[in-house]
Design a protein around this motif. Structure first.
Motif, mmCIF file in Angstrom:
data_model
loop_
_atom_site.group_PDB
_atom_site.id
_atom_site.type_symbol
_atom_site.label_atom_id
_atom_site.label_comp_id
_atom_site.label_asym_id
_atom_site.label_seq_id
_atom_site.Cartn_x
_atom_site.Cartn_y
_atom_site.Cartn_z
ATOM 1 N N GLY A 20 71.235 -26.951 49.809
ATOM 2 C CA GLY A 20 69.923 -26.485 50.295
ATOM 3 C C GLY A 20 69.574 -25.175 49.439
ATOM 4 N N ALA A 21 68.199 -24.925 49.354
ATOM 5 C CA ALA A 21 67.938 -23.751 48.867
ATOM 6 C C ALA A 21 66.677 -23.373 49.643
ATOM 7 N N LEU A 22 66.772 -21.927 49.771
ATOM 8 C CA LEU A 22 65.655 -20.965 50.388
ATOM 9 C C LEU A 22 64.330 -20.885 49.747
ATOM 10 N N GLY A 23 63.308 -20.774 50.219
ATOM 11 C CA GLY A 23 62.058 -20.430 49.509
ATOM 12 C C GLY A 23 60.803 -21.479 50.092
ATOM 13 N N SER A 24 59.618 -20.793 49.881
ATOM 14 C CA SER A 24 58.571 -21.439 50.290
ATOM 15 C C SER A 24 58.259 -22.968 49.478
ATOM 16 N N ARG A 25 57.482 -23.717 50.060
ATOM 17 C CA ARG A 25 57.281 -24.867 49.003
ATOM 18 C C ARG A 25 56.902 -24.357 47.710
ATOM 19 N N LYS A 26 56.017 -23.575 47.411
ATOM 20 C CA LYS A 26 55.464 -23.055 46.300
ATOM 21 C C LYS A 26 56.710 -22.656 45.253
ATOM 22 N N THR A 27 57.711 -21.858 45.803
ATOM 23 C CA THR A 27 58.965 -21.271 45.219
ATOM 24 C C THR A 27 59.632 -22.523 44.613
ATOM 25 N N HIS A 28 59.743 -23.526 45.765
ATOM 26 C CA HIS A 28 60.479 -24.674 45.277
ATOM 27 C C HIS A 28 59.678 -25.613 44.278
ATOM 28 N N ALA A 29 58.520 -25.726 44.212
ATOM 29 C CA ALA A 29 57.798 -26.618 43.282
ATOM 30 C C ALA A 29 58.024 -25.985 41.824
ATOM 31 N N LYS A 30 58.290 -24.710 41.715
ATOM 32 C CA LYS A 30 58.473 -24.007 40.423
ATOM 33 C C LYS A 30 60.083 -24.364 40.343
ATOM 34 N N ARG A 31 60.969 -24.356 40.969
ATOM 35 C CA ARG A 31 62.325 -24.586 40.942
ATOM 36 C C ARG A 31 62.567 -25.908 40.369
ATOM 37 N N VAL A 32 61.781 -26.961 40.920
ATOM 38 C CA VAL A 32 61.945 -28.426 40.583
ATOM 39 C C VAL A 32 61.293 -28.406 38.951
ATOM 40 N N GLU A 33 60.506 -27.762 38.799
ATOM 41 C CA GLU A 33 60.049 -27.960 37.298
ATOM 42 C C GLU A 33 61.363 -27.138 36.278
ATOM 43 N N ARG A 34 61.896 -26.123 36.863
ATOM 44 C CA ARG A 34 62.905 -25.820 36.003
ATOM 45 C C ARG A 34 64.201 -26.643 36.050
ATOM 46 N N ARG B 242 64.323 -30.071 36.339
ATOM 47 C CA ARG B 242 63.955 -30.865 35.403
ATOM 48 C C ARG B 242 64.151 -30.697 34.022
ATOM 49 N N GLU B 243 63.693 -29.440 33.735
ATOM 50 C CA GLU B 243 63.705 -28.957 32.329
ATOM 51 C C GLU B 243 65.335 -28.890 31.897
ATOM 52 N N ALA B 244 66.124 -28.437 33.003
ATOM 53 C CA ALA B 244 67.674 -28.423 32.933
ATOM 54 C C ALA B 244 68.178 -29.781 32.571
ATOM 55 N N GLY B 245 67.548 -30.807 32.944
ATOM 56 C CA GLY B 245 67.931 -32.270 32.524
ATOM 57 C C GLY B 245 68.476 -32.971 34.074
ATOM 58 N N LEU B 246 67.990 -32.447 35.189
ATOM 59 C CA LEU B 246 68.242 -33.200 36.411
ATOM 60 C C LEU B 246 67.091 -34.406 36.481
ATOM 61 N N ASN B 247 67.447 -35.308 37.318
ATOM 62 C CA ASN B 247 66.511 -36.299 37.241
ATOM 63 C C ASN B 247 65.909 -36.327 38.718
ATOM 64 N N ASP B 248 64.924 -36.979 39.112
ATOM 65 C CA ASP B 248 64.143 -36.723 40.592
ATOM 66 C C ASP B 248 64.935 -36.983 41.603
ATOM 67 N N ALA B 249 65.931 -38.256 41.251
ATOM 68 C CA ALA B 249 66.872 -38.514 42.563
ATOM 69 C C ALA B 249 67.592 -37.548 42.785
ATOM 70 N N GLN B 250 68.109 -36.745 41.922
ATOM 71 C CA GLN B 250 69.087 -35.594 42.077
ATOM 72 C C GLN B 250 68.290 -34.550 42.698
ATOM 73 N N ILE B 251 67.186 -34.193 42.304
ATOM 74 C CA ILE B 251 66.264 -32.905 42.735
ATOM 75 C C ILE B 251 65.961 -33.293 44.283
ATOM 76 N N HIS C 205 66.704 -16.159 46.386
ATOM 77 C CA HIS C 205 65.540 -16.161 46.164
ATOM 78 C C HIS C 205 65.228 -15.862 44.640
ATOM 79 N N ASP C 206 66.407 -15.567 43.834
ATOM 80 C CA ASP C 206 66.374 -15.180 42.650
ATOM 81 C C ASP C 206 67.025 -16.385 41.588
ATOM 82 N N PRO C 207 66.189 -17.040 40.913
ATOM 83 C CA PRO C 207 66.385 -18.212 40.021
ATOM 84 C C PRO C 207 67.615 -17.657 39.248
ATOM 85 N N LYS C 208 67.701 -16.688 38.637
ATOM 86 C CA LYS C 208 68.878 -16.298 37.708
ATOM 87 C C LYS C 208 70.450 -16.414 38.452
ATOM 88 N N VAL C 209 70.197 -16.306 39.832
ATOM 89 C CA VAL C 209 71.468 -16.493 40.485
ATOM 90 C C VAL C 209 71.626 -18.105 41.186
#
Lengths: 236, 110
Positions: free
Chosen positions: A166-180, A182-191, A145-149
């Protein structure tokens, strides 16, 4: 079998890459097929099935018997987070035939008392990955649940092409993760390869049940995995 | 003389090492099983010309017979197909009494 084929099999196995040995049972001549190499059409279905299931067997093609020996690396599950889910997941995954490794820099969580007889890495994923790099026969389940880890190993898993991410977390948590990510340089197909919410939808209600859902999800991914694309077509 | 070495070693790694030492080596592979065979398809046993062997094709039931055949295969270079099962008197004698049948392909490494 030629000694050069034996050496090639062993080199592929050491590199944790899948390989199939196709032997003509009439004369013992063998050839080695690496995942992603072109396959003669009459062998294609059997070879692809063997790459997915890891099962060896004989087949009859053109009135001749052939033996397909599949050498798949033992699949490994890397769990990011030494939490309750991981405590249930580790023994179940071991029974199902997976090598399991648990990574968590929080030493209060990653303790041998909580994880007896499990390969435990009480360190940051960044340090762990330097010593134990991922490969396509690894699954990564991030459950802290911790983005740092979680974020860095998720990124590494997607870049490596791990068979399951796989990543644990609600859809809302995951939406934020997707943003991060993307900023780290991953493309949508990877994500989009991330299983989130993690695990099969079995309405799991406890950490142990979530572990069952995750393990089922990982097995499904392993047995239906997309094989490495064929590098070039055979001349017909 | 048949002596089993460390059973935890991987037979294909051992085969490569043995060849590197200049030993003659045969490889036996379970290619088909019926019924309650003790070891799955793909299981392997490596044998050298002295009768040393490593690995398993039946969990100990028919290894002795496979080693004997492997020595001939090392001599002749001709691969051989072996079949063991309860219906087979030889297999009964060597002990595959668990109700299964197996086919084992034996080939020389060149």
């Amino acid at each position: 079998m030629d000694a050069s084929i034996l050496k090639a099999i062993n080199a592929e196995r050491r590199g944790r890459r899948a390989v199939i040995v196709l032997t003509d049972l009439a004369d013992g001549s063998s050839q080695l097929i690496r995942e992603g190499e072109p396959i003669a059409s009459e062998f294609r279905d059997a070879v692809e099935a063997a790459f997915r299931t890891g099962k060896s067997g004989t087949i009859d093609v053109n009135d001749q018997s052939w033996f397909l020996n599949a050498h798949l690396p033992p699949p490994r599950i890397v769990v990011i987070g030494a939490v309750h889910i991981s405590q249930a997941l580790a023994p179940m995954a071991k029974i199902a035939g997976f090598d399991v490794e648990i990574v968590d820099p929080r030493t209060a969580f990653a303790s041998e008392e909580r994880f007896p007889n499990v390969a435990l890495y009480p360190e940051w994923p960044e340090d762990y990955l330097k010593r134990r790099p991922l490969d396509t026969f690894a699954a990564v389940a991030a459950v802290t649940h911790d983005p740092k880890v979680d974020d860095l190993p998720l990124q590494a898993a997607l870049e490596t092409g791990c068979f399951y991410v796989g990543a644990l977390g609600s859809r809302k948590t995951h939406a934020k993760r997707v943003e991060r990510l993307r900023e780290a340089g991953l493309n949508d197909a990877q994500i989009s390869r991330i299983h989130a919410p993690i695990g099969l939808d079995i309405a799991a209600a406890s950490p142990a049940e979530i572990a069952v859902a995750i393990l089922g999800d990982i097995i499904k991914a392993l047995r239906t995995r997309g094989l490495a694309p064929v590098q070039m077509e055979l001349a017909e | 003389m048949h002596t089993a070495k460390d059973e935890t070693r991987d037979p294909l790694d051992a085969a490569e090492e043995w060849l590197g030492e200049g030993r003659s080596v045969a490889l036996a592979t379970v290619i088909e099983t019926w019924g309650s065979a003790p070891r799955p398809v793909g299981s392997q046993l490596v044998i050298d010309a002295e009768g040393n062997f490593l690995g398993s094709v039946s969990g100990g039931c028919v290894e002795g017979a496979v080693v004997t055949e492997a020595l001939d295969v090392i001599d002749s270079g001709q691969p051989r197909m072996l079949e063991f099962g309860v219906a087979d008197e030889t297999a009964w004698r060597v002990g595959l009494s668990c109700g299964g049948r197996i086919r084992v392909f034996v080939e020389r490494l060149n």
